[in-house]
Design an enzyme around this catalytic site. Structure first.
Site: not given
Lengths: 315, 1272
Positions: B450, B905
C-alpha cells in the site's frame, strides 16, 4: 582427530580379541547317522548320544565358557517372543495368566502350564558331558543367567507345573521340585536372542585347559533343529574385557580411523595445492550466473569492472 | 407488538444515553429495533422500483415514531424475526475459535494433516492383536502431540481474542439496525449510517475514509434536506420516525441505493444516495456531531463485506511437507508390502503336508491364530501388512508438526523481541501474530504494498522551489539521503549536520515544511535579485488553494484544513515564508504579507472572483483574484505537462532552467507543480465571467465541457513564476529498504487508492521509478473512452441520485462505473451505453497490454515500469485478460496500480499468488488493505496511527515499512533455513530409526517384532531427539544478521527454494537410509553372538536393541552438531540433554519393576554399563555413521559451495584474520559482495547506476577502475 583416536582403540580391541581362544564344533550333521534326520530326532526312543573329540589349539585359561550355538532359529519371531507370561514366571498365584501363551497355555486337562508359552516349551535340551584327556571335568551350571533375571523375573516360589505334558513335546522337561529362579537353563533360554543365529551359555569350566589337550564331549543330541534346517554347535571360549572373540570391532575401528586419516590427508593436500579462494572465484564466474535467475540486468558497469578486478588478482 | 425486541429489558422508546469508555460517542438509542418487509411502492424513479425487489430488500425503521408507522401496516411477527436474525450483530471477531467450537474445530484442523490421520489409524491398530508393540506406548506420543498442538492453537487464539477486545469497544456491539446514533468529532462510525443531520446548518459533514481507501483528504457528505432541517438536536428525535428501504448488504463502497420515508411528512419518499451514507470505520472530521440512522451493522457493513474470511493460511513449506509425508507414506507402504510378502512366504512354508511336518516347530504353526496361519498365509500377510504399517510408523515423524509449531512459536517470539524492529516513537515492537508463516517470510517473491501510511507517512513537506530560474531549498529528501548513503560520501555527514544546524534555534520543526534556505527565509528574499517574482510566487502559494484556516484562539497559531495534504503544505510554506493566510470568507482570502518596500507586515485581502477547480484531466487549478488596487490576476498552478504549454511565448528566459529543476526534483522523488500567473484585463475577465457563469448555470450534459472551455480561455499566455517541490514524506528508511529488497530479488508492486500522479511521484520517491525507465501506462483516461462514458453520463443525468453521487463520490469515476457494474443493476435505460463503454474500455485495456508486452519483449536490458489505474485494472483482471496482464507485469521492473479499491487490491494479490505460484507478501496499514493482506500468502500490517484493522488481519505486524528489510532478509531467511534444515533433519533421524527396524525385520523373517523396547521407541521422537531439533529451529543462524543484510542475494535461496528442493530432501532421506545401514550392521556385527562381557554373557534382544538404540541416539545428536552452524549454549545443552536423557531413561526405566520395564529390566545397570564392548561400540558406530556426511559437507563447502557456505567461510576467515587489510580475503569478500549486489531494475542502487551510465554516455568519460569511484 577421529582417526587418531580410533586407530589405537582398534588396535587394543583387536589384540584383546586375538588373545581369546575359541573352539567351535558344529555337530548337528555328524551326530545324526540316518538320512531322515527329522525322523531320527523326533523318535523319542532311540539313544541319541554322540561323541565328539576336539583338540585345544592354545592354552585356555579358566573360566572357559561353554555355549551352544543354534542357527536359523527365529527366537525373535513375534509370535515366539510374545508367547510368554512374565507375571506367571514371577508370581506364585499368577499361574492362570496364560493369555499370551497359546497354544501352550493350558494342558490337555485344562490346567495352566507353568511356565507357559512357546519359549519355555521349546527349551533347549541337548546336554554335554565333557572330559579332558579322558578325565571327566565338571561343568558348572550355576550363575549362567543374569542375576537380575534370577532375582526379579523368575519367582523363587514358583514351581513348574504341567510342563511338557501335552502330546507334543517341545524340548526339555523341568524338575518340578526346583523353583523357576533356580532353573538357570530356562532363564537363559527365555532371554530371547536378537538374531536367528545365537549362542547361549550352557555352563563354565573352572579349570584351565592346556594346549593340545584332547577334549571329548558326549552329546545327547535331542534338540530338533533339523525340521527348520538350523544348525547346532558347541562353543568353548575364554573371555577378556571385550567379551568373546570378535575381530570385527577392532577391524571396524581401524578402518573408520584409517578412512578419517585418509580423508584428512586428502583435504590437506587439496588445500595446499588448490586454496579455496581460487576455487571459489572460478566457480562463481562460471556457475553462479546460471544459478540465480538474473533480474533483468542493466549493463551494470560496476559488475563488469568487478569481473576485471577479480580476474586480475586471481592471475 | 410485531418487531418489538424481546430481550430488551427496557423497551421504552425514551432515549438512553450511553457513554463509551474511551470517548463520548453517545448512542441515542431511541427505538430499539423494528423491521418489516413492505410491499414495494410504485415509484417514479427507475431505480427506486427495484427497492424492495430482489437485492434491495432491506427495510429499516428508524426512530421512535416509526412505531406508529409500523402499526399502520400489517406485520407478521415471523418476518420481523427473520429479519432480526438476518441482520448481523455489530460485534466482529477475528478469532478462529470460540469456547464451544474449539474442540471439534481444532481437532478437525489437526486431522487435516495427513500424518495425524495416519497416526490415528495406527493407534487404532495398536488396540488390536496386530500391534507390534504395546498399545499405550503407541497412543502416548499421538496424544501428547495432539494435545500440545491444541494448547498452542488455543493460546494463539486466545491472544488474538485479547487483541480484539482491546480494539473493539464493547458498546459498539449494542448498536442495532434502526438505531439513531450520534457521532461526535473525530470518532469512528460504529456501523453504516444514513446521515440525517449534522452540526452544520446545511447538514454537511466531513468524513475521512482513510481506513477504507487510504485517502486522507476529507470527503463531504450531505444529508437530505428533508431530514436536515427538522432534526437539529437530540430532542427532535423523540418523535422522529422513518422507514428506509435500501439495497441488501454488499461490498460496493461507492454505491448506495435506497429511499427514506419520513412518517410525519405524508409518506413522501426521498431517494438516498452514497452522499448520505456514512461508512463504518470512517471518521468524522471537522464536524461537531452528526445524527445517523443505522442501516447496516457488523458483518453487513460495506467494510466488512469487503473483508474476506479469515483464511487458515498454510505455508508453502508446509504444503510441500505434506508431499514429503506422502512420499514417506508411500515408502512405508512399499516396505510394508515387501515385509508382508516375505512374511507370507515364511509363514506358508512353516507347515507342510498337514500337521506332522512342521518346519519351525517351535512356533507351533499347527495351532495358530489367523495372524500366523500357514494355511492362510495370504490373509496372515494382509494382517501383517497392518502390523508393519504400525511398526515402521517411525518413518513418519509424528513430532514433526508439533516441533515445527513450537519452533515457529519461539521464532515468532524472537521476531517480537527483536530490538532492531522496535519502533521507539510509537513504542511498537514487531509482532508475529500467526506463527505459521515464519519461514514464508524467507521466500517472498513479490511484495504488494500500500502506499499511504505504508511507504509514506502521509504528510507532505514543502522542501524546494525554483523561482525565476533559481533553485532554492537545501532540504534533503529521503531519496537523496539514501543515495548519498549508498555512495558513502562524506557529504552526508555535512548535510545532516547542516540540518541540525537549522533546526535548533528555538524553532520547532513545522509539520509540512522542511524548507531551508537563508536566501529566502526570514524575509531575506527581499534582497534577492528578482524579488518581485518571489513575491508573486509566495502570494500565489498563499492564495491559490481551497484550504480553510483555523485560528487557535489562545496562541494565535493558524492551522489549515485542506482537502489534500500537499495543499496544506503550500499554505504552510507560504506562512513560514511570510505570507500568512489567515482568513477565508465566501468571497475573499486575507493574508498577512511582508511588504518588500517597507519591510513591514501588512494585511491584504484578495477578492476571489472564481476558483477553477482541480481535476485529473485538467491537472491544474487556478484562482482569479482581485487585489486591493483593483487589478485582476489569474493565479495558476498545475502539472508541468499542462502548464508549460500554456505559458506565453515570450517568457523563455528561465523556462528551460525551471524545466531542468523540475526534472531534478522529480528525480529526487518530489512532487512538482509549476506556478504561473497572469494579469487579466477588465474586458477579458468580463468576457470570461459571462461565459463561465453561463456554463455553470447550464444544466445540459456538456456542462463540464463548457466550464472547461471557459477556463481554457483564461489559462493561457501565463507567465512562469517557478516550480515547487513537495515531498510526500516517505517513512524513514523506505528507499534503502526498497533498494535492499530489490537487491534481494524481491519484486515490489505498489497498490494504492491514490491518484495516478501521486502514485507515480511516490514511485519516484522510493526509487521504484526513475528517469530513463520506460513507463507503460495503462489507463482509460483516453478521449474516446471518456467520450463513451459521456454517453453514460447523459443517461445518468436523468437520474438525480447518480448525479449527486458524482460530485463527491470520486473524481475519476463517472456514474460509479465501471468499477461497480456488477453488484448493482442499473436502470434499463442505462444498460446499453454502459455495455458499449465497457466493451470499448476492455478492448482498449487489452490493446494497451498487448502493446506493452510487445515493447517489453522487443527490448532487452531496459527496465520497464507498469502503471495501471483502477478502472483499467477492472478489465485487466477479467478472466480472459488477466494472464496477459500478469505476463506483462512480471516483465516489468516495478508495477504501480493506482486508484484501486480494496477488492481490487485483493484480486491483484490473488492474481500474483496464483498466477506465479510464488510467495506474495502484502503490506498495508489501513482497513482498505485488509483484503489484500488476507489474500496474500503473508499479510503484514503496519501498526501505525490508522486503526488496527490491517494489523488485526495481518500475520505479522511491524511499526514501519523499513523493518520489512530486517523481517525478510534476516528473520525470514533464518526461519526459512531453520525450518528447512529442521525438516530435513527430522526426515533423516526418523528414517534412520525406521530403517534399522526394517533391516532388523529381515532377521526375524518379517514377523513384525520390534527391535527396541516399546517405550524406548515412543520416547525417541519425543524425548531423545526432539530438543536439539527445536533448539536448532530456534537458534540456528546459517549466516549472522550482519551478513544477511550485507549480502541480500542470500535471500534468493528462499524464493527459489534452494534449501527445500526435492534433491535436498531425498538426499537427506538417502543419508538416513545409509546411516541406518551403517548403524545396524556395525552394531550387530560387533556384538553378534559372542559374549560381550567378561562374564561370558551373550547379547540378547533387549541388550542388542538398547545398544543399537544408543548408537542411533548418539549418531543423530552428533549429526545435529555437524548440521548446526551457530552454536549457542542452549544448543549444546539440548544436544547433551537429549543424549543424557536416554541414559537416564535406560537407567530409570530399567530400575522399575519388571512389570513395567519388561525387557528393559536392569538392562543398563546390570548388563550394559559394565560391558566395555558396549561403550566401545557406541563410540565406533556413531562415528562411522557420520563419516559420509562429514565428507560430503567438506567436499560440498569446498568445491560446490552454497551461497551461505561462502559467507560462512568469509566470516570464519574474518575471525581468523581480524585485520582485513592484510588478508587476501578482502578481494574475496569484495568479489562476493559485488556479486551479491546484483544490478537491479529498481531501487536506489539502480538509480545510481543509471545515473552513472547516463553521465558516462554523456561525457564520454573513460571507465573508472574501481566500483567505488564509479559510484561517486
Amino acid at each position: 582427530l577421529v582417526g587418531i583416536l580410533f586407530v589405537p582403540i582398534g588396535l587394543t580391541s583387536l589384540s584383546a580379541s586375538q588373545k581369546i581362544v575359541e573352539l567351535i564344533d558344529r555337530y548337528d550333521i555328524n551326530c545324526v547317522p540316518m538320512a531322515d534326520k527329522v525322523g531320527y530326532i523326533q523318535d523319542s526312543k532311540t539313544d541319541k548320544s554322540c561323541t565328539r573329540t576336539l583338540t585345544v589349539p592354545k592354552h585356555m585359561k579358566s573360566p572357559i565358557q561353554i555355549y551352544y550355538q543354534i542357527g536359523d532359529f527365529y527366537q525373535n519371531h513375534r509370535r515366539y517372543v510374545k508367547s510368554r507370561s512374565d507375571k506367571q514366571l514371577l508370581y506364585k498365584d499368577a499361574a492362570h495368566l496364560t493369555k499370551d501363551c497359546e497354544p501352550e497355555g493350558y494342558s490337555a486337562h485344562g490346567a495352566p502350564i507353568v511356565p507357559c508359552g512357546l519359549i519355555a516349551w521349546s527349551l533347549f535340551n541337548d546336554t554335554y558331558t565333557i572330559s579332558v584327556n579322558k578325565k571327566a571335568i565338571e561343568v558348572n551350571k550355576k550363575d549362567i543367567a543374569w542375576q537380575s533375571d534370577k532375582n526379579k523375573k523368575f519367582g523363587s516360589d514358583v514351581y513348574p507345573r504341567n510342563f511338557q505334558n501335552g502330546n507334543l513335546i517341545g524340548g526339555a522337561k523341568l524338575n518340578e521340585s526346583i523353583p523357576l529362579s533356580e532353573q538357570e537353563d530356562l532363564i537363559v533360554w527365555m532371554r530371547t536372542a536378537a538374531l536367528p543365529t545365537f549362542r547361549k551359555l550352557y555352563g563354565r569350566i573352572e579349570t584351565d585347559i592346556m594346549a593340545n589337550d584332547q577334549l571329548t564331549v558326549v552329546i545327547q543330541n535331542n534338540y530338533n533343529t533339523y525340521s527348520f534346517g538350523g544348525s547346532k554347535a558347541l562353543v568353548l571360549s575364554t573371555t577378556s574385557w571385550i567379551g568373546g572373540k570378535n575381530n570385527f570391532i577392532g577391524v571396524a575401528y581401524l578402518s573408520v580411523g584409517g578412512l578419517c586419516l585418509f580423508l584428512a590427508l586428502v583435504f590437506i593436500v587439496l588445500y595446499m595445492f588448490k586454496p579455496r579462494y581460487n576455487i571459489f572465484v572460478s566457480l562463481t564466474l562460471s556457475s553462479r550466473k546460471s544459478h540465480f535467475i538474473p533480474f533483468r540486468t542493466l549493463g551494470d558497469p560496476s559488475f563488469l569492472s568487478w569481473n576485471r578486478d577479480t580476474m586480475d588478482c586471481s592471475n | 407488538m410485531a418487531g418489538e425486541q424481546g430481550d430488551d429489558p427496557n423497551p421504552n422508546p425514551d432515549r438512553r444515553r450511553r457513554r463509551r469508555r474511551r470517548g463520548a460517542l453517545r448512542l441515542s438509542r431511541l427505538y430499539s429495533f423494528a423491521c418489516a418487509r413492505r410491499p414495494s411502492v410504485a415509484d417514479d424513479h427507475a431505480e427506486s422500483a427495484r427497492i424492495g425487489g430482489p437485492g434491495f430488500s432491506r427495510v429499516v425503521n428508524a426512530g421512535a415514531a416509526a412505531l406508529s408507522l409500523e402499526q399502520q401496516q400489517q406485520q407478521t411477527a415471523a418476518t420481523a424475526e427473520q429479519l432480526l436474525v438476518a441482520s448481523a450483530s455489530n460485534s466482529i471477531s477475528t478469532t478462529k475459535y470460540n469456547l464451544l467450537t474449539f474442540l471439534p474445530k481444532s481437532l478437525f484442523e489437526q486431522f487435516r494433516r495427513v500424518a495425524n490421520v495416519y497416526f490415528l489409524f495406527s493407534a487404532g491398530i495398536a488396540y488390536s492383536p496386530l500391534a507390534a508393540y504395546s498399545s499405550s506406548s503407541a497412543i502416548a506420543p499421538l496424544v501428547i502431540v495432539i494435545v500440545a498442538t491444541m494448547i498452542k492453537e488455543a493460546i494463539e487464539d486466545w491472544r488474538r481474542n485479547q487483541q480484539d477486545g482491546a480494539f473493539r469497544d464493547a458498546k459498539w456491539k449494542d448498536v442495532r439496525v434502526g438505531d439513531i446514533v450520534k457521532v461526535e468529532k473525530d470518532e469512528f462510525f460504529p456501523a453504516d449510517l444514513v446521515l440525517l443531520s449534522s452540526s452544520y446548518e446545511d447538514a454537511i459533514c466531513y468524513v475521512e475514509t482513510m481506513n477504507l481507501d487510504g485517502e486522507t483528504n476529507l470527503k463531504l457528505k450531505q444529508s437530505l434536506e428533508a431530514t436536515s432541517t427538522s432534526l437539529p438536536d437530540d430532542e427532535s428525535f423523540l418523535d422522529f420516525g422513518a422507514v428506509i428501504r435500501c439495497e441488501d448488504p454488499n461490498a460496493h463502497l461507492y454505491t448506495f441505493v435506497g429511499n427514506i420515508e419520513i412518517h410525519d411528512q405524508e409518506a413522501q419518499q426521498h431517494p438516498l444516495s452514497p452522499q448520505q451514507l456514512l461508512l463504518r470505520d470512517s471518521k468524522l472530521r471537522n464536524t461537531e456531531f452528526v445524527y445517523g440512522a443505522v442501516v447496516f451493522t457488523g458483518h453487513d457493513t460495506k467494510v466488512m463485506q469487503n473483508a474476506m474470511k479469515v483464511p487458515s493460511k498454510r505455508s508453502n513449506i508446509e504444503k510441500k511437507m505434506d508431499w514429503v509425508i506422502y512420499l514417506l507414506l508411500f515408502s512405508l507402504v512399499v516396505i510394508s508390502v515387501v515385509g508382508s510378502i516375505f512374511f507370507g512366504i515364511a509363514t506358508r512354508d512353516d507347515l507342510k503336508d498337514g500337521k506332522m511336518r512342521m518346519k519351525r516347530w517351535y512356533l507351533r504353526p499347527d495351532d495358530t491364530e489367523i495372524y500366523y496361519d500357514p494355511n492362510n498365509a495370504a490373509i496372515a500377510a494382509a494382517f501383517h501388512f497392518l502390523t508393519a504399517m504400525m511398526l515402521y510408523g517411525y518413518f513418519i515423524p509424528i513430532s514433526l508438526y508439533i516441533s515445527i509449531e513450537i519452533v515457529k512459536l519461539l521464532q515468532a517470539l524472537f521476531i517480537n523481541q527483536d530490538i532492531k524492529m522496535y519502533h521507539e516513537e510509537t513504542d511498537t515492537p514487531a509482532h508475529a501474530r500467526t506463527s505459521n508463516l515464519n519461514e514464508e517470510l524467507g521466500q517472498v517473491d513479490t511484495i504488494l504494498t500500500d502506499k499511504t501510511g505504508t511507504l509514506t507517512c502521509n504528510s507532505m513537506e514543502f522542501i524546494k522551489c525554483s523561482i525565476a530560474g533559481t533553485a532554492y531549498g537545501r532540504g534533503i529528501t529521503e531519496v537523496e539521503r539514501a543515495m548519498a548513503k549508498k555512495k558513502g560520501s562524506p557529504l552526508i555527514a555535512d548535510m545532516d549536520n547542516g540540518n541540525q544546524y537549522f533546526q535548533p534555534e528555538g524553532k520547532v520543526a513545522v509539520k509540512g515544511f522542511n524548507f531551508r534556505d537563508e536566501r529566502v527565509m526570514d524575509g531575506n528574499w527581499v534582497n534577492q535579485p528578482n524579488s518581485h517574482v518571489i513575491e508573486i510566487f509566495f502570494r500565489l502559494l498563499a492564495v491559490c488553494h481551497t484550504c480553510i484556516p483555523e485560528v487557535d484562539e489562545e496562541s494565535g497559531k493558524i492551522s489549515y484544513e485542506a482537502e489534500s495534504p500537499d495543499e496544506a503544505a503550500f499554505v504552510v510554506a507560504a506562512r513560514e515564508l511570510g505570507f500568512t493566510f489567515y482568513q477565508r470568507t465566501q468571497t475573499a482570502v486575507s493574508l498577512h504579507e511582508l511588504d518588500p518596500v517597507s519591510g513591514k507586515q501588512v494585511d491584504r485581502s484578495y477578492r476571489i472572483l472564481n476558483i477553477l477547480e482541480f481535476n485529473s484531466s485538467r491537472k491544474r487549478m487556478s484562482v482569479i483574484v482581485k487585489n486591493e488596487e483593483g487589478k485582476t490576476f489569474l493565479f495558476s498552478k498545475g502539472a508541468d505537462s499542462v502548464m508549460f504549454e500554456r505559458l506565453s511565448g515570450s517568457e523563455s528566459a528561465y523556462r528551460e532552467v525551471t524545466q531542468q529543476h523540475i526534472n531534478e526534483y522529480a528525480d529526487a522523488g518530489l512532487r512538482t507543480l509549476v506556478l504561473a500567473y497572469r494579469e487579466l484585463k477588465e474586458d477579458e475577465y468580463a468576457y470570461f465571467d459571462r461565459k463561465f457563469t453561463a456554463a455553470k448555470n447550464s444544466v445540459s450534459a456538456d456542462r463540464d465541457e463548457k466550464i472547461e472551455e471557459a477556463a481554457d480561455l483564461l489559462e493561457r499566455d501565463l507567465i512562469l513564476l517557478g516550480a515547487t517541490a513537495v515531498e510526500d514524506k516517505l517513512q524513514k528508511g523506505v528507499p534503502e529498504c526498497v533498494d535492499k529488497l530489490a537487491q534481494a530479488g524481491i519484486k515490489i508492486w505498489v497498490l494504492t487508492g491514490d491518484k495516478m500522479e501521486t502514485a507515480i511521484n511516490i514511485g519516484y520517491a522510493c526509487s521504484l521509478l526513475r528517469q530513463g525507465m520506460k513507463q507503460i501506462t495503462i489507463t482509460l483516461e483516453t478521449p474516446e473512452i471518456i467520450a463513451m462514458e459521456k454517453g453514460d453520463v447523459l443517461a445518468c443525468e436523468a437520474v438525480a441520485v447518480w448525479e449527486k453521487g458524482r460530485r463527491y463520490g470520486g473524481r475519476s469515476r463517472i456514474c460509479g462505473l465501471p468499477m461497480e457494474t456488477t453488484g448493482l443493476s442499473p436502470p434499463a435505460a442505462l444498460e446499453k451505453p454502459k455495455t458499449l463503454a465497457a466493451t470499448a474500455s476492455k478492448d482498449s485495456v487489452a490493446r494497451q497490454i498487448n502493446e506493452g508486452k510487445k515493447l517489453v519483449n522487443a527490448s532487452s536490458g531496459e527496465t520497464f515500469a507498469l502503471i495501471i489505474d483502477g478502472k483499467s485494472l477492472t478489465y485487466a483482471l477479467d478472466d480472459d485478460t488477466k494472464a496477459m496482464f500478469l505476463d506483462l507485469a512480471i516483465g516489468c521492473g516495478s508495477v504501480i496500480c493506482c486508484r484501486s479499491s480494496p477488492k481490487q487490491k485483493a484480486l491483484v494479490t490473488r492474481l500474483v499468488k496464483t498466477g506465479t505460484g510464488k510467495v506474495t507478501l502484502a503490506i498495508g496499514d489501513g482497513a482498505n488493505d485488509v483484503g489484500m493482506i488476507q489474500e496474500a500468502d503473508i499479510g503484514v500490517g503496519i501498526s501505525g496511527a490508522e486503526g488496527m484493522q490491517a494489523v488485526m488481519a495481518s500475520d505479522v505486524s511491524i511499526a514501519q515499512f523499513r523493518f520489512l528489510e530486517r523481517l525478510l532478509l534476516v528473520h525470514g531467511h533464518w526461519c526459512y533455513s531453520r525450518i528447512t534444515s529442521m525438516i530435513c533433519y527430522f526426515l533423516y533421524k526418523n528414517i534412520t530409526f525406521g530403517v534399522t527396524m526394517f533391516i532388523y525385520e529381515a532377521y526375524t523373517s518379517f514377523s513384525g517384532q520390534a527391535f527396541y523396547n516399546d517405550w524406548a521407541m515412543s520416547g525417541y521422537n519425543i524425548f531423545f531427539t526432539s530438543l536439539p531439533v527445536i533448539a536448532m529451529g530456534v537458534f540456528d543462524q546459517d549466516v549472522s544478521a550482519r551478513f544477511c543484510l550485507k549480502f541480500p542475494t542470500l535471500y534468493q535461496e528462499g524464493p527459489q527454494n534452494l534449501l527445500f528442493q526435492w534433491r535436498r530432501i531425498v538426499g537427506w532421506m538417502a543419508y538416513g537410509v545409509a546411516s541406518a545401514v551403517i548403524i545396524f550392521y556395525l552394531s550387530t556385527a560387533s556384538l553378534q553372538h559372542q559374549a560381550f562381557r567378561r562374564g561370558g554373557e551373550v547379547i540378547d534382544m533387549a541388550t542388542l536393541g538398547a545398544t543399537a538404540y544408543t548408537c542411533i541416539v548418539w549418531a543423530v545428536n552428533l549429526q545435529m552438531m555437524i548440521t548446526v552452524s551457530y552454536f549457542t549454549l542452549v544448543q549444546h545443552a539440548c544436544i547433551w540433554i537429549g543424549i543424557a536423557l536416554w541414559y537416564v531413561f535406560l537407567a530409570v526405566y530399567g530400575a522399575m519393576t519388571p512389570d513395567f520395564s519388561t525387557t528393559f529390566y536392569m538392562v543398563f545397570a546390570d548388563a550394559l554399563a559394565g560391558a566395555p564392548s558396549y561403550w566401545v561400540v557406541t563410540l565406533l558406530v556413531p562415528a562411522a555413521a557420520l563419516v559420509p556426511y562429514f565428507t560430503y559437507a567438506v567436499v560440498k563447502s569446498w568445491f560446490f559451495p552454497d551461497y551461505h557456505n561462502e559467507i560462512q567461510w568469509l566470516r570464519h576467515r574474518e575471525r581468523a584474520h581480524p585485520d582485513p587489510e592484510s588478508s587476501a580475503d578482502v578481494e574475496f569478500g569484495h568479489a562476493l559482495r559485488q556479486f551479491s549486489v546484483r544490478s537491479t531494475g529498481v531501487g536506489v542502487s539502480a538509480r545510481r547506476d543509471a545515473a552513472v551510465v547516463r553521465r558516462l554516455n554523456g561525457t564520454q568519460v573513460h571507465h573508472a577502475d574501481s566500483p567505488q569511484t564509479q559510484a561517486s
